[in-house]
Design an enzyme around this catalytic site. Sequence first.
Site, PDB file in Angstrom:
ATOM      1  N   THR A 126       0.820  -1.210   0.000  1.00  0.00           N
ATOM      2  CA  THR A 126       0.000   0.000   0.000  1.00  0.00           C
ATOM      3  C   THR A 126       0.854   1.260   0.000  1.00  0.00           C
ATOM      4  O   THR A 126       1.996   1.253   0.494  1.00  0.00           O
ATOM      5  CB  THR A 126      -0.899   0.018   1.249  1.00  0.00           C
ATOM      6  OG1 THR A 126      -1.506   1.304   1.403  1.00  0.00           O
ATOM      7  CG2 THR A 126      -0.100  -0.249   2.517  1.00  0.00           C
ATOM      8  N   TYR A 175      -1.275   0.281  10.692  1.00  0.00           N
ATOM      9  CA  TYR A 175      -1.584  -0.469   9.469  1.00  0.00           C
ATOM     10  C   TYR A 175      -0.418  -0.407   8.497  1.00  0.00           C
ATOM     11  O   TYR A 175       0.040  -1.432   7.976  1.00  0.00           O
ATOM     12  CB  TYR A 175      -2.845   0.103   8.820  1.00  0.00           C
ATOM     13  CG  TYR A 175      -3.052  -0.366   7.390  1.00  0.00           C
ATOM     14  CD1 TYR A 175      -3.381  -1.688   7.112  1.00  0.00           C
ATOM     15  CD2 TYR A 175      -2.899   0.520   6.321  1.00  0.00           C
ATOM     16  CE1 TYR A 175      -3.555  -2.121   5.797  1.00  0.00           C
ATOM     17  CE2 TYR A 175      -3.083   0.104   5.008  1.00  0.00           C
ATOM     18  CZ  TYR A 175      -3.407  -1.215   4.760  1.00  0.00           C
ATOM     19  OH  TYR A 175      -3.572  -1.644   3.456  1.00  0.00           O
TER      20      TYR A 175
END
Length: 347
Positions: A155, A178
């Site tokens: 990501t 995250y």
Amino acid sequence: MEEADNDVQSVLIINSANSILFLLGCGGTMNILVTGAAGFIGSHLCEKLLQERENICIGIDGFVDPSLLQVKQRNIAQLLHHPRFQFVNDNLLTLDWGKWLEDVDVIYHLAGMPGVRTSWGKDFELYTLHNIMVTQRLLEACKRRSLKKFIYVSTSSVYGEKAGKVSESSPPAPLSPYGVTKLTGEYLCKVYAATDDLPVTILRYFTVYGPRQRGDMAFHRFIHCILTNKPIPVYGDGLQTRDFTYISDCVTGTAAVLHADNVRGETINIGGKERKSILEVIGILEEIIGKKANILFLEKNRGEPRHTWAEISKAEKLLQYRPTVPLEDGLRNEFNDLSSLYLGGER
């Protein structure tokens, strides 16, 4: 109703399994395993891969979040009927990987716990389990196998706050737990690539949107709020910008890794065609839907960069990646899908 749905799903899985068992090992086929196959991106990727007649897909998903069960069943409803697709619903932490990796040529590892906002506090344990531990167990199971490619999906959150276009050489500095767990997954892949010669390629996605987007993601929430006359929650001033990537562009670039040369050991950005601010996106949605949005400004979320912008020249060179879908067209497609879901009688 859920029991009946599960029974139907089980029958379809068995039927698909019989076809797959016959096809696995046949000459000229490419046997591909996709983790997170019932997710937003994973389901689209499986459909894209199956457009090539020589590809056989095993899709694995643990349905980690019970609240997403019906959403994920909708995502894979058509895939379950495909003769070259087998779906495995099992916990990736305890799965017998040896059984499912037999004869597999390529792995796309998309499974994980998503979301920046929920990665803080006590829920961080779920992120360590599903983004780090699962990745390590899968890599461990792969190290003695003759894989052609192992594609790890990461990501843009690993970059943190950066100015201007961000290339793959930019040092990672995640702002959220995250992002830390996804970056840890990248490092694990690199360790196994170095020590066990795994053919790893890492893809970093930039804000993917489109039909089947999860309900907690921004565009889905915006559209749902406008349709139901609820205020749209906007965190911060709404002037933060994102590099938005339409789902078909994303999976086209991802699927291109399958046949690409010289991608072993590479980290590649998968970004979009346009950058816009959150307020500009809401303005486009107002025009598409024909309704004015009621915006509720809230305190800025921690852990989210103010701007993202992908440098995609490496993807252009190595994958012949060319995002083609304009933001307005992509938003219209997502609106049509959600209109069907919320106003058309679907679950």
